[in-house]
Write an enzyme that holds these catalytic residues in place. Structure first.
Site, PDB file in Angstrom:
ATOM      1  N   GLU A 103      34.346  42.618  37.022  1.00  0.00           N
ATOM      2  CA  GLU A 103      35.388  43.622  36.727  1.00  0.00           C
ATOM      3  C   GLU A 103      36.574  42.978  35.997  1.00  0.00           C
ATOM      4  OE1 GLU A 103      35.243  45.030  40.859  1.00  0.00           O
ATOM      5  OE2 GLU A 103      35.109  47.057  40.042  1.00  0.00           O
ATOM      6  N   GLU A 123      28.119  45.056  44.606  1.00  0.00           N
ATOM      7  CA  GLU A 123      28.855  45.606  45.753  1.00  0.00           C
ATOM      8  C   GLU A 123      27.973  46.501  46.607  1.00  0.00           C
ATOM      9  OE1 GLU A 123      29.997  45.278  42.713  1.00  0.00           O
ATOM     10  OE2 GLU A 123      32.124  44.773  42.697  1.00  0.00           O
TER      11      GLU A 123
HETATM   12  C1  LIG Z   1      44.006  48.863  51.746  1.00  0.00           C
HETATM   13  C2  LIG Z   1      43.836  50.126  50.935  1.00  0.00           C
HETATM   14  C3  LIG Z   1      43.389  49.875  49.544  1.00  0.00           C
HETATM   15  C4  LIG Z   1      42.805  51.084  48.907  1.00  0.00           C
HETATM   16  C5  LIG Z   1      42.325  50.805  47.544  1.00  0.00           C
HETATM   17  C6  LIG Z   1      40.852  50.626  47.481  1.00  0.00           C
HETATM   18  C7  LIG Z   1      40.478  49.761  46.362  1.00  0.00           C
HETATM   19  C8  LIG Z   1      40.111  48.376  46.856  1.00  0.00           C
HETATM   20  C9  LIG Z   1      39.704  47.513  45.760  1.00  0.00           C
HETATM   21  C10 LIG Z   1      39.064  46.271  46.287  1.00  0.00           C
HETATM   22  C11 LIG Z   1      38.570  45.436  45.169  1.00  0.00           C
HETATM   23  C12 LIG Z   1      37.074  45.509  45.075  1.00  0.00           C
HETATM   24  C13 LIG Z   1      36.576  44.399  44.202  1.00  0.00           C
HETATM   25  C14 LIG Z   1      35.088  44.335  44.022  1.00  0.00           C
HETATM   26  O1  LIG Z   1      34.605  45.498  43.407  1.00  0.00           O
HETATM   27  C15 LIG Z   1      34.381  44.084  45.301  1.00  0.00           C
HETATM   28  C16 LIG Z   1      33.607  42.808  45.253  1.00  0.00           C
HETATM   29  O2  LIG Z   1      33.695  42.008  44.369  1.00  0.00           O
HETATM   30  S1  LIG Z   1      32.576  42.512  46.583  1.00  0.00           S
HETATM   31  C17 LIG Z   1      31.801  40.957  46.171  1.00  0.00           C
HETATM   32  C18 LIG Z   1      30.709  41.121  45.193  1.00  0.00           C
HETATM   33  N1  LIG Z   1      30.038  39.875  44.996  1.00  0.00           N
HETATM   34  C19 LIG Z   1      28.877  39.559  45.559  1.00  0.00           C
HETATM   35  O3  LIG Z   1      28.263  40.329  46.226  1.00  0.00           O
HETATM   36  C20 LIG Z   1      28.352  38.174  45.309  1.00  0.00           C
HETATM   37  C21 LIG Z   1      27.963  37.524  46.591  1.00  0.00           C
HETATM   38  N2  LIG Z   1      27.502  36.180  46.405  1.00  0.00           N
HETATM   39  C22 LIG Z   1      26.265  35.879  45.962  1.00  0.00           C
HETATM   40  O4  LIG Z   1      25.472  36.704  45.615  1.00  0.00           O
HETATM   41  C23 LIG Z   1      25.880  34.428  45.977  1.00  0.00           C
HETATM   42  O5  LIG Z   1      26.692  33.762  46.882  1.00  0.00           O
HETATM   43  C24 LIG Z   1      26.016  33.748  44.582  1.00  0.00           C
HETATM   44  C25 LIG Z   1      27.387  33.933  44.018  1.00  0.00           C
HETATM   45  C26 LIG Z   1      24.960  34.314  43.626  1.00  0.00           C
HETATM   46  C27 LIG Z   1      25.778  32.231  44.739  1.00  0.00           C
HETATM   47  O6  LIG Z   1      24.557  32.016  45.403  1.00  0.00           O
HETATM   48  P1  LIG Z   1      24.144  30.556  45.924  1.00  0.00           P
HETATM   49  O7  LIG Z   1      24.337  29.575  44.864  1.00  0.00           O
HETATM   50  O8  LIG Z   1      22.804  30.695  46.554  1.00  0.00           O
HETATM   51  O9  LIG Z   1      25.231  30.197  47.017  1.00  0.00           O
HETATM   52  P2  LIG Z   1      25.522  30.912  48.404  1.00  0.00           P
HETATM   53  O10 LIG Z   1      25.083  32.299  48.404  1.00  0.00           O
HETATM   54  O11 LIG Z   1      25.029  30.015  49.483  1.00  0.00           O
HETATM   55  O12 LIG Z   1      27.113  30.927  48.431  1.00  0.00           O
HETATM   56  C28 LIG Z   1      27.847  29.708  48.597  1.00  0.00           C
HETATM   57  C29 LIG Z   1      28.969  29.985  49.563  1.00  0.00           C
HETATM   58  O13 LIG Z   1      29.854  30.920  48.975  1.00  0.00           O
HETATM   59  C30 LIG Z   1      30.049  32.026  49.858  1.00  0.00           C
HETATM   60  N3  LIG Z   1      30.270  33.211  49.013  1.00  0.00           N
HETATM   61  C31 LIG Z   1      29.520  33.649  48.009  1.00  0.00           C
HETATM   62  N4  LIG Z   1      30.056  34.745  47.445  1.00  0.00           N
HETATM   63  C32 LIG Z   1      31.166  35.003  48.153  1.00  0.00           C
HETATM   64  C33 LIG Z   1      32.176  36.007  48.054  1.00  0.00           C
HETATM   65  N5  LIG Z   1      32.153  36.951  47.097  1.00  0.00           N
HETATM   66  N6  LIG Z   1      33.173  35.977  48.948  1.00  0.00           N
HETATM   67  C34 LIG Z   1      33.244  35.014  49.896  1.00  0.00           C
HETATM   68  N7  LIG Z   1      32.323  34.024  50.030  1.00  0.00           N
HETATM   69  C35 LIG Z   1      31.313  34.031  49.152  1.00  0.00           C
HETATM   70  C36 LIG Z   1      28.781  32.092  50.656  1.00  0.00           C
HETATM   71  O14 LIG Z   1      28.991  32.786  51.847  1.00  0.00           O
HETATM   72  C37 LIG Z   1      28.477  30.625  50.861  1.00  0.00           C
HETATM   73  O15 LIG Z   1      29.281  30.135  51.891  1.00  0.00           O
HETATM   74  P3  LIG Z   1      28.737  29.931  53.375  1.00  0.00           P
HETATM   75  O16 LIG Z   1      28.505  31.320  53.935  1.00  0.00           O
HETATM   76  O17 LIG Z   1      27.456  29.179  53.257  1.00  0.00           O
HETATM   77  O18 LIG Z   1      29.828  29.241  54.072  1.00  0.00           O
END
Ligand SMILES: CCCCCCCCCCCCC[C@H](O)CC(=O)SCCNC(=O)CCNC(=O)[C@H](O)C(C)(C)COP(=O)(O)OP(=O)(O)OC[C@H]1O[C@@H](n2cnc3c(N)ncnc32)[C@H](O)[C@@H]1OP(=O)(O)O
Ligand SMILES: NC(=O)c1ccc[n+]([C@@H]2O[C@H](COP(=O)([O-])OP(=O)(O)OC[C@H]3O[C@@H](n4cnc5c(N)ncnc54)[C@H](O)[C@@H]3O)[C@@H](O)[C@H]2O)c1
Length: 725
Positions: A103, A123
């Site tokens: 985004e 998401e």
């Molecule tokens: C209060 C009133 C408000 C009202 C208004 C409402 C509007 C609110 C607006 C909010 C904004 C929204 C924004 C957005 O649209 C929402 C999002 O972005 S949600 C997140 C979307 N992203 C994902 O789903 C990606 C998730 N991650 C992955 O798929 C994979 O991790 C990867 C990036 C492809 C990497 O994969 P790998 O290399 O295999 O590594 P790992 O998976 O093992 O990850 C390593 C490590 O990182 C941690 N991690 C990964 N992604 C995230 C993340 N997005 N956030 C936090 N942590 C993340 C993962 O957990 C691993 O750590 P560990 O768990 O092993 O400690």
């Protein structure tokens, strides 16, 4: 954080939050500060946004969604701030740009991606929707059909596809940052209006409403009870019907609905649980942090039946050279044909096809009946019939033939790993690798350590799971391990419900409505009723070894239902014979219809055994099946067979079709509340005192008594004395 640096005319903002540059509150603040600095500095003519360590950003910090002060609407306004900048902003996308990360890139005026980068709005897989205006900008950039597909499935797309869709302006094979800076310099002074996605109209689709109706029907069909895909659809539909600002308001409303839904919490729990189980540990003190895997350069699979074929396919796809062995030429040829067919189908789905898989090359995939060819392999996976004597014979042979370091794995579904290991001269290298059918499709690999299994063996099996793109879950040795052991009481309840008055389709319907991909009776018909029948005969529960005079509905003083045995005795093995719990159009058919014969048979059975038929409501069906499964889960935790409830949940989501949006059985129990689960089990066990599966486990009782603590605290209530830890 985000690091701001000013080189020549292009300011650089680098998102920095290892390991994936998730957008935390601090990162967003620094991004905003960087944008404002660049805006205020007259020597800056353009801005480039990139991520630290070759990754753009994996999106919003998921942990922030459950924090008391949520990430909130902060990201959307920052994306707008980027877009409204009077200086061109270019995104340099390396690694991943996912969710909020993408985004941010959509707010930029230009996007340059590395050829190996992946992009997506995942998401929906976390029970959410893109909440930083992504549902409004993406359709304006790539059109409604492609945007709907990305947003409602959450799929990641490679840079090459992103370029075709118009999601990025350029892809590069070398230095993305330099290419983005080059582009930024080039576009200085060019009008930005046409690059601001919020100002663009949504491209027209002929007959948009009809297209949307069809798309919604598809989304609903695939969602199976999960809320997020439909709300994602609604947000994109808003883009087709309303101006940008109104669409954004709708997106925010829908985001709030999802954020406060239990489903989003369950899916986010499942995301972290899957990662937590990688950090395995055993009661003996072995753990992922200290054990090193050994390399698997060449493997072998023994037995090319249902499971062996899928396992071979998985290994070939993971590029691991292997030997595939059968007991005789006839079975070898049958197995080879089946494997080739599977591999050809898999190759067709892959870019590069058969050449990439290289399965016609005997140096990579060799078929044989000669055990001598296993001399130099690093790992063997045995997948012969589920028979202890046969497995022991094979393992004895393997321990004589295979080189000293080779790992010996068994795909047994339930048998004792220690007993299998006792047939070898290297029990430390014997381990269970329990694949699920179809083995080249199902993500779960249950990894079972025995009493003597070494940490290296566990680490190697876990490394294999990763190489096969599976989720490895390490568990201890007991009959049925974790998954099947929890499944026994569930299936048992389903059959008892039939005895008492229910019907297979009624039970299946309740569990499918709950979200299971397939109910227990359809599942038994698919897997083959003969599999369990053979196992029950081996256990002396039915068949010729059953002592004369054993009551028909009792074994070892406990309630037993002979119904599945009676069906097998009549040749009703399920889909393969065209009839089982259901009727199929032919042997091998897949369309299940309720069978009048079976309903009549059930009614005669009840008459024979003096069972009064009663109406059983949906609540009782659900509770008896699910709570008995969950109850077994608590017993497993108390015995130290699994090191936490997350393990059980990951197993059920990835191996047993448990609906992910309900987080797994143990998470589900925590949402129902342990005192309620306990009270229901107490009620049902009073009504059925001869069913041990309904008697509440001591650990469940303890957790309920200490006040229903949150799931992450459960294991701390397990006293040393009551567990094997
Ligand atoms: C209060 C009133 C408000 C009202 C208004 C409402 C509007 C609110 C607006 C909010 C904004 C929204 C924004 C957005 O649209 C929402 C999002 O972005 S949600 C997140 C979307 N992203 C994902 O789903 C990606 C998730 N991650 C992955 O798929 C994979 O991790 C990867 C990036 C492809 C990497 O994969 P790998 O290399 O295999 O590594 P790992 O998976 O093992 O990850 C390593 C490590 O990182 C941690 N991690 C990964 N992604 C995230 C993340 N997005 N956030 C936090 N942590 C993340 C993962 O957990 C691993 O750590 P560990 O768990 O092993 O400690
Ligand atoms: N089918 C499932 O859904 C499933 C799921 C998980 C685990 N398992 C387990 O996987 C194992 C295999 O099950 P399956 O369903 O593939 O069985 P299957 O009957 O389909 O295949 C077994 C294969 O082993 C071969 N075989 C038998 N003896 C052999 C020997 N001495 N040397 C070499 N090959 C020999 C047979 O010829 C046959 O092709 C069992 O332990 C089973 O419990 C099965």
């Amino acid at each position: 954080m985000a690091q701001y640096a000013r080189g020549s005319a292009v300011a650089v903002i680098r998102l920095r939050n290892p390991p994936v540059n998730a957008l935390s509150r601090a990162v967003l603040q620094a991004l905003e500060d960087g944008l404002k600095k660049a805006d205020a500095d007259p020597s800056v003519k353009a801005v480039m946004i990139c991520g630290e360590n070759g990754k753009f950003s994996a999106g919003a910090d998921i942990r922030g969604f459950s924090a008391p002060k949520r990430l909130g609407g902060a990201l959307g306004p920052i994306v707008s701030l980027i877009e409204s900048s009077e200086k061109p902003v270019v995104a340099a996308i390396e690694g991943v740009a996912l969710g909020g990360g993408l985004e941010v890139a959509l707010g930029c005026h230009y996007r340059v991606a590395h050829v190996k980068a992946r992009m997506g709005l995942p998401e929906v897989t976390l029970g959410l929707l893109p909440g930083a205006e992504g549902t409004q900008r993406l359709p304006r950039l790539i059109g409604v059909p492609a945007a709907l597909d990305m947003i409602t499935t959450g799929k990641h797309i490679p840079a090459t596809e992103a370029l075709k869709l118009g999601l990025v302006d350029e892809i590069v094979e070398e230095n993305t940052i330099e290419a983005a800076i080059r582009l930024a310099n080039k576009v200085i002074g060019q009008p930005l209006g046409p690059r601001r996605l919020s100002l663009k109209p949504v491209p027209k689709v002929p007959n948009m409403e009809a297209f949307l109706d069809e798309a919604l029907a598809k989304v609903k069909r695939q969602a199976r009870g999960c809320l997020a895909p439909e709300l994602c659809f609604q947000a994109v539909r808003a883009a087709t019907r309303s101006p940008f600002a109104e669409g954004v308001r709708r997106e925010r409303e829908l985001f709030q609905v999802l954020l406060s839904s239990g489903q989003a919490q369950a899916l986010q729990y499942a995301f972290f649980a899957e990662r937590a189980v990688r950090r395995w540990a055993t009661p003996g003190g072995a753990s992922w942090s200290s054990a090193a895997p050994q390399p698997v350069r060449r493997a072998a699979v023994i037995g090319l039946g249902t499971m062996g074929r899928g396992i071979v396919t998985s290994l070939v796809k993971a590029n691991i050279p292997l030997v595939a062995l059968e007991q005789d030429l006839e079975n070898l040829n049958k197995g080879r044909k089946a494997v080739m067919l599977l591999l050809e189908r898999e190759a067709m789905k892959m870019e590069g096809g058969a050449q990439v898989l290289d399965f016609h090359n005997p140096a990579r995939l060799q078929f044989t009946v000669d055990f001598d060819l296993l001399r130099d392999v690093d790992l063997v996976i045995e997948a012969v019939f589920e028979n202890m004597a046969l497995k022991k014979e094979i393992f004895h042979k393997l321990s004589k033939i295979c080189k000293p370091g080779a790992l010996l794995c068994t795909n047994t579904s339930a048998l004792n790993i220690d007993e299998i290991a006792s047939a070898t001269n290297r029990p430390q290298q014997v381990i269970g690798t329990h694949f699920f059918s179809p083995a080249h499709v199902m993500r779960l690999l249950e990894i079972i350590y025995g009493r003597h299994t070494s940490p290296t063996a566990i680490a190697t099996a876990m490394q294999l799971a990763t190489a096969l793109k599976k989720v490895g879950v390490v568990v201890g040795n007991c009959f049925g391990f974790v998954g099947n052991r929890m499944m026994f009481p569930y299936v048992q309840q389903a059959v008892f419900l039939l005895e008492e008055g229910s019907r297979p389709d009624a039970v299946d319907q309740v569990l499918e409505d709950f979200g299971f991909k397939i109910g227990p009776f359809r599942m038994s018909d698919l897997a083959g009723l003969d599999v369990g029948w053979r196992s029950r005969k081996d256990q002396g529960l039915t068949g010729p070894s059953l002592p004369a005079g054993t009551p028909a509905r009792q074994r070892h003083g406990q309630r037993y239902s002979p119904l599945p045995d009676l069906l097998c005795e009549r040749g009703r093995f399920g889909q393969k014979t065209g009839k089982g719990w259901y009727l199929y159009e032919k042997a091998g058919g897949r369309t299940a219809t309720p069978d009048p014969w079976l309903l009549n048979f059930l009614s005669q059975y009840r008459d024979t055994h003096g069972i009064r038929t009663r109406f059983i409501d949906q609540e009782e069906i659900l509770e008896r099946c699910l709570f008995s499964l969950i109850n077994e889960g608590f017993a497993i935790l108390a015995e130290g067979i699994a090191s936490g409830p997350e393990h059980l949940d990951v197993i059920y989501i990835n191996g047993y079709g448990w609906p992910k949006h309900r987080g797994g059985p143990m998470f589900y129990a925590s949402t129902v509340g342990l005192p309620r689960v306990l009270a229901k089990l107490q009620k049902y066990s009073e009504a059925h005192p001869d069913v041990p599966g309904l008697q509440p486990s001591a650990f469940l009782k303890k957790l309920a008594a200490v006040g229903n603590p949150p799931l992450k605290e459960w294991m701390s209530y397990l006293s040393q004395q009551s567990s094997k830890l």
